[in-house]
Design a protein around this motif. Structure first.
Motif, mmCIF file in Angstrom:
data_model
loop_
_atom_site.group_PDB
_atom_site.id
_atom_site.type_symbol
_atom_site.label_atom_id
_atom_site.label_comp_id
_atom_site.label_asym_id
_atom_site.label_seq_id
_atom_site.Cartn_x
_atom_site.Cartn_y
_atom_site.Cartn_z
ATOM 1 N N TRP A 68 -26.407 2.420 0.300
ATOM 2 C CA TRP A 68 -26.525 3.131 -0.973
ATOM 3 C C TRP A 68 -25.284 2.878 -1.834
ATOM 4 C CZ3 TRP A 68 -25.378 5.217 3.700
ATOM 5 C CH2 TRP A 68 -24.213 5.976 3.821
ATOM 6 N N LEU A 69 -25.439 3.129 -3.121
ATOM 7 C CA LEU A 69 -24.348 3.035 -4.081
ATOM 8 C C LEU A 69 -23.937 4.441 -4.515
ATOM 9 C CD1 LEU A 69 -25.447 0.126 -6.472
ATOM 10 C CD2 LEU A 69 -23.646 0.051 -4.739
ATOM 11 N N ARG A 70 -22.652 4.679 -4.566
ATOM 12 C CA ARG A 70 -22.146 5.974 -5.034
ATOM 13 C C ARG A 70 -21.352 5.731 -6.319
ATOM 14 N NH1 ARG A 70 -21.637 11.152 -3.283
ATOM 15 N NH2 ARG A 70 -19.751 12.360 -3.766
ATOM 16 N N ASN A 71 -21.836 6.307 -7.413
ATOM 17 C CA ASN A 71 -21.198 6.176 -8.723
ATOM 18 C C ASN A 71 -20.439 7.456 -9.058
ATOM 19 O OD1 ASN A 71 -22.334 3.559 -10.168
ATOM 20 N ND2 ASN A 71 -24.020 4.489 -9.006
ATOM 21 N N PHE B 251 -21.172 12.675 -9.523
ATOM 22 C CA PHE B 251 -21.404 11.687 -8.468
ATOM 23 C C PHE B 251 -22.912 11.480 -8.298
ATOM 24 C CE2 PHE B 251 -17.423 13.828 -7.499
ATOM 25 C CZ PHE B 251 -16.556 12.771 -7.223
ATOM 26 N N LYS B 252 -23.299 10.197 -8.165
ATOM 27 C CA LYS B 252 -24.708 9.865 -7.934
ATOM 28 C C LYS B 252 -24.812 8.867 -6.786
ATOM 29 C CE LYS B 252 -26.249 10.550 -12.718
ATOM 30 N NZ LYS B 252 -26.925 9.918 -13.896
ATOM 31 N N ASN B 253 -25.652 9.207 -5.806
ATOM 32 C CA ASN B 253 -25.963 8.290 -4.711
ATOM 33 C C ASN B 253 -27.340 7.664 -4.962
ATOM 34 O OD1 ASN B 253 -23.629 9.228 -3.591
ATOM 35 N ND2 ASN B 253 -24.509 9.725 -1.579
ATOM 36 N N ASN B 254 -27.391 6.333 -5.081
ATOM 37 C CA ASN B 254 -28.648 5.607 -5.275
ATOM 38 C C ASN B 254 -28.957 4.811 -4.010
ATOM 39 O OD1 ASN B 254 -28.959 6.443 -8.009
ATOM 40 N ND2 ASN B 254 -27.412 4.930 -8.598
ATOM 41 N N ARG C 36 -14.615 12.198 -3.273
ATOM 42 C CA ARG C 36 -14.918 10.840 -3.759
ATOM 43 C C ARG C 36 -15.629 10.023 -2.671
ATOM 44 N NH1 ARG C 36 -10.348 9.892 -6.244
ATOM 45 N NH2 ARG C 36 -11.339 10.460 -8.226
ATOM 46 N N ASN C 37 -15.145 10.145 -1.435
ATOM 47 C CA ASN C 37 -15.783 9.482 -0.299
ATOM 48 C C ASN C 37 -16.153 10.555 0.716
ATOM 49 O OD1 ASN C 37 -16.476 8.047 2.026
ATOM 50 N ND2 ASN C 37 -14.902 6.474 1.706
ATOM 51 N N ASN C 38 -17.450 10.847 0.859
ATOM 52 C CA ASN C 38 -17.889 11.908 1.761
ATOM 53 C C ASN C 38 -17.607 11.607 3.223
ATOM 54 O OD1 ASN C 38 -20.452 12.021 -0.546
ATOM 55 N ND2 ASN C 38 -19.234 13.847 -0.117
ATOM 56 N N PHE C 39 -17.249 10.366 3.530
ATOM 57 C CA PHE C 39 -17.035 9.990 4.930
ATOM 58 C C PHE C 39 -15.549 9.805 5.260
ATOM 59 C CE2 PHE C 39 -21.348 8.904 3.960
ATOM 60 C CZ PHE C 39 -22.045 9.275 5.097
ATOM 61 N N SER C 40 -14.680 10.040 4.288
ATOM 62 C CA SER C 40 -13.239 9.968 4.508
ATOM 63 C C SER C 40 -12.602 11.078 3.680
ATOM 64 C CB SER C 40 -12.688 8.599 4.103
ATOM 65 O OG SER C 40 -11.306 8.515 4.353
ATOM 66 N N SER D 199 -13.871 5.884 -13.702
ATOM 67 C CA SER D 199 -15.204 5.462 -13.268
ATOM 68 C C SER D 199 -15.045 4.600 -12.033
ATOM 69 C CB SER D 199 -15.907 4.677 -14.376
ATOM 70 O OG SER D 199 -15.167 3.531 -14.727
ATOM 71 N N SER D 200 -15.981 4.738 -11.110
ATOM 72 C CA SER D 200 -15.944 3.930 -9.892
ATOM 73 C C SER D 200 -17.352 3.718 -9.376
ATOM 74 C CB SER D 200 -15.086 4.607 -8.814
ATOM 75 O OG SER D 200 -15.726 5.760 -8.304
ATOM 76 N N ILE D 201 -17.502 2.647 -8.633
ATOM 77 C CA ILE D 201 -18.758 2.372 -7.945
ATOM 78 C C ILE D 201 -18.417 1.853 -6.549
ATOM 79 C CG2 ILE D 201 -18.898 0.072 -8.998
ATOM 80 C CD1 ILE D 201 -21.982 0.404 -8.840
ATOM 81 N N THR D 202 -19.018 2.473 -5.555
ATOM 82 C CA THR D 202 -18.716 2.139 -4.164
ATOM 83 C C THR D 202 -20.016 1.852 -3.425
ATOM 84 O OG1 THR D 202 -16.816 3.637 -4.226
ATOM 85 C CG2 THR D 202 -17.559 2.904 -2.058
#
Length: 790
Positions: free
Chosen positions: A353-356, A401-404, A567-571, A335-338
């Motif tokens: 935004w938060l990505r879970n 994955f959820k982007n809030n 996991r990271n859409n920008f990296s 589990s992760s939150i970024t």
């Protein structure tokens, strides 16, 4: 009259002989040791004259501890002795029908005598061979009940930390072989290597620059553990229980039973471990003055169980068959939150935004091996070895994955991924060694390795209340590689000087397929890998070794697979199906010194590598895409120093220092990547034997900053600490280990280019583990509680 005289003489001598036979006394009994009532083999039975104290006759006990001996003496006593145990004398015994039955004799340990024997016994010694150093395990170690990891820790240039991680000259990229081949016992899964006790080991070979006999695939070195042909030591085993913060909770049981014909070994383990992770990243578009910062924390939980079972069957003194297998099952939860923030040129946040993430995976693993070894009566080093090793691995993984959205106009967004990953490896190996004319040896053999991987990766986006497959990120990637190797080496080894020449021919057939798009890459290439090694022995305390070998680094699945985690859409980091292998010419000169209680080695080395693989980053719409490319050549020249010093029996120090200078030359997409740089690393480990049977170990590492084609890698300084306590005469051992004591180990990478800037940071943090190990049977508890799974 003459005939009568002959008859009388025959009757006289016959009566005398019968009387002598009848006067012989038979002595019988059985010898056991006091700890576990196990039979003592090879115990000495002495019959001595009461007056002169001189021996009249003697024998040794058999495998089950029994003995039987006859004596003509009439005034004698009996002694039963065995190394490390108190001698028992019998002077008052009954003789019934010319028989003395001592029945069961219990021998108890004599700690004082054992210490004296260990000091006076044959010491372990290092021999300098052409392409390796050979550590012969003497009785000072083999009688101590230590594990193979403890023996490795006694070898110059080799270090084993308190968790059981093996490093060679400061590098952990070392391959461990058993009897010259990969083995289930040397697998990184579990702690099977720790279940091999010192008395099972004949010698250990340390190879820093492998010859043509070994796989041409790159490695920092090889440690080859050669086991004795046959051991009859009864039952050995240990049970370990570990607790840690973060979670490092596990139980392990290792059992080894050796008889005349069989060596049975097994291991069982299960537990749960947690790996926290903290990440930071910066993606900066220098042309449009936009920046995306991210900061996230994750927690990876692994529940695992494994079982290993195997046997060595000694058909006779010259033929042995080994069959073993292991099965492991892992369940992973992550589990992760970024937190992501996008800002403009005035450093104003425009979007946030938060990505879970929630990921679950199940991983079954199976590994098995068959080995047959034949030794020849003609020469002790003449042998034929066949081995077959197979393994399979499967991963079934699902991620959500959820982007809030917190700031901005973007809608909340959901994605999910599915991964079906299968791997199968098979290695078949045949080796023949033929010594002749005392100082000459020819080796020849072959190896066939099959590696087959399939990675089915799918990404779906949640659009209009429905999951829609994303074709740009979905594909099935198949990877099939077959490598056939044939080698021959010839060596002359005199008392002072030696030379070894070798040649290895390897054919590689590689096929990759992107099934959805039907993109195929086929490659078939054949290479020659020569090697030459020489050594010169000045004296027992100073030797020189020099060697050359050609090596290859073939790209693996992660290097070739163009699809990866989101996991990271920008990296985003991907593979490159068009990647070619690296080739390295490796030269090395080493001097080895023994000065009193210190051992030192100094090495000068040069490595020239073509088609160097480097990760190249490109940047578009604030997204960095990194993939490996073949970029030019690299020349590395370095110096390495390694030393081990034990001035007393309670203190030792081990250190490594490595510095190298490199020159990079190459073009990629019409851009020059020529540059020069250097890097260095050092490690210092001190070990103390404290009162009350406490052992303390402190280790410090420093790795300097260095450059790659595009990146600057930050330096790193960290320390590990371990404390060990023996109780109940070494049957129970308590371990406390702290990895990264000051939580200072942070991996940082910076990329600066004309149109973009990237920064990535990752930290695992401090790990504290407490373990208790109990040893049963003969020997002590295992000194090491096992490697941390990575």
């Amino acid at each position: 009259m003459h005939n009568k005289l002959i008859i009388v003489l025959l009757l006289f001598f016959g009566f005398s002989f019968a009387s002598a036979q009848n006067s012989q006394i038979l002595i019988t009994g059985k010898v056991l040791e006091s700890n576990n009532n196990l039979p003592v083999e090879y115990a000495t039975i002495s019959v001595l004259d009461n007056n002169s104290k001189k021996p009249l006759t003697g024998t040794i006990t058999s495998q089950d501890g029994t003995f039987s001996i006859k004596t003509n003496g009439t005034n004698f006593y009996i002694e039963v002795s065995f190394m490390g145990y108190k001698t028992k004398a019998f002077q008052n015994f009954e003789i019934i029908k010319n028989t003395v039955d001592l029945k069961t004799i219990i021998l108890s340990e004599d700690n004082q005598s054992l210490d004296e024997v260990v000091i006076r016994a044959e010491k372990s010694q290092m021999e300098f061979k052409l392409d390796k150093r050979v550590f012969n395990v003497g009785t000072d170690l083999s009688s101590s009940g230590a594990s193979s990891l403890e023996v490795l820790n006694s070898i110059p240039s080799v270090n084993v930390n308190i968790e059981g991680t093996v490093s060679l000259r400061g590098s952990q990229g070392v391959q461990i072989l058993i009897n010259g081949k990969p083995s289930v016992l040397a697998s990184a899964d579990g702690n099977a290597l720790g279940s091999i006790t010192a008395d099972m080991i004949d010698k250990i070979e340390v190879i820093t620059n492998p010859s043509a006999k070994y796989d041409a695939e790159g490695t920092s070195g090889i440690i080859n553990i050669i086991l004795k042909k046959s051991e009859k030591k009864g039952l050995n085993g240990s049970a370990t229980l570990n607790f840690g913060v973060p979670n490092s909770n596990s139980f392990g049981l290792s059992v080894n039973k050796r008889t005349e014909k069989f060596n049975l070994f097994s291991q069982l383990g299960f537990g749960i471990r947690t790996y926290p992770d903290t990440r930071k990243s910066i993606n900066q578009d220098l042309l449009n003055n936009t920046t995306i910062n991210s900061f996230g924390e994750s927690e990876f939980d692994e529940k695992f169980s494994n079982i290993l079972i195997g046997t060595d069957y000694h058909i006779n003194d010259n033929n042995v068959i080994t069959l073993s297998g292991s099965y492991a099952y892992e369940v992973e939860d992550q589990s992760s939150i970024t937190n992501f923030n996008k800002s403009d040129g005035s450093n104003t946040t425009t979007d946030s935004w938060l990505r879970n993430e929630r990921t679950e995976a199940k991983n079954p693993k199976l590994r098995y091996e068959l080995q047959y070894k034949k030794n020849f009566k003609r020469h002790e080093d003449q042998s034929l070895l066949f081995s077959a090793l197979g393994s399979s691995f499967r991963k079934d993984q699902f991620s959500d994955f959820k982007n809030n959205t917190i700031v901005g106009d973007d809608d909340d967004f959901q994605q999910k991924t599915r991964t079906d990953y299968t791997l199968e490896d098979y290695t078949f190996k045949l080796d023949y060694t033929h010594p002749f004319l005392e100082k000459y040896t020819i080796e020849t053999g072959s190896q066939y390795a099959i590696n087959s991987v399939s990675n089915d990766f799918a990404v779906s986006d949640f659009i209009n209340n429905d999951w829609v497959n994303n074709p740009d990120l979905t594909n099935i990637f198949d990877f099939d590689q077959k490598v056939l190797g044939i080698y021959t080496t010839a060596a002359y080894e005199g008392d002072i000087w030696g030379l070894k020449l070798g040649i290895r021919l390897e054919n590689t057939n590689l096929s990759t397929v992107l099934k959805t798009t039907n993109e195929r890459n086929e490659s078939d290439y054949t290479n020659l890998f020569p090697s030459i090694h020489t050594s010169y022995k000045m004296n027992d305390n100073f030797s020189l070794q020099a060697g050359y070998s050609k090596r290859i680094r073939r790209p693996g699945l992660r290097d070739l697979n163009p699809f990866s985690n989101i996991r990271n859409n920008f990296s985003i980091s991907t593979g490159n199906p068009d990647l070619q292998p690296e080739y390295t010419d490796s030269y090395e000169v080493t001097s080895i010194h023994k000065i009193g209680k210190a051992s030192l080695s100094f090495s000068l080395y040069n490595r020239y590598t073509v088609d160097v693989v480097e990760r190249i980053s490109t940047f578009k719409n604030n997204v960095s895409l990194s993939q490996p490319e073949n970029v030019g050549t690299n020349t590395t020249t370095g110096f390495e120093a390694n030393g081990k010093y034990a001035p007393t029996n309670w203190f030792s120090i081990h250190g490594d220092f490595n510095i190298n200078y490199f020159s990079r030359k190459g073009f990629f997409e019409m851009v020059s990547f020529d540059f020069k740089g250097n890097q260095w690393a050092t490690n210092l480990t001190t070990k103390f034997k404290l009162p009350a049977e406490f052992d303390l170990e402190i280790s410090g590492d420093y790795r300097s900053k260095y450059k790659t084609v595009q990146n600057d890698i930050a330096d790193n300084l960290f320390a590990d600490l371990g404390l060990r306590k023996k109780i109940l005469k070494g049957k129970v051992i308590l371990n406390l280990s702290i990895r990264d004591v000051f939580a200072s180990r942070i991996d940082q990478t910076t990329t600066t280019q004309p149109d973009f800037y990237l920064f990535n940071s990752r930290q695992r943090g401090r790990f504290v583990t407490f373990g208790v190990s109990y040893g049963f049977g003969k020997g002590e508890a295992m000194e090491f509680s096992g490697q941390r799974r990575r």
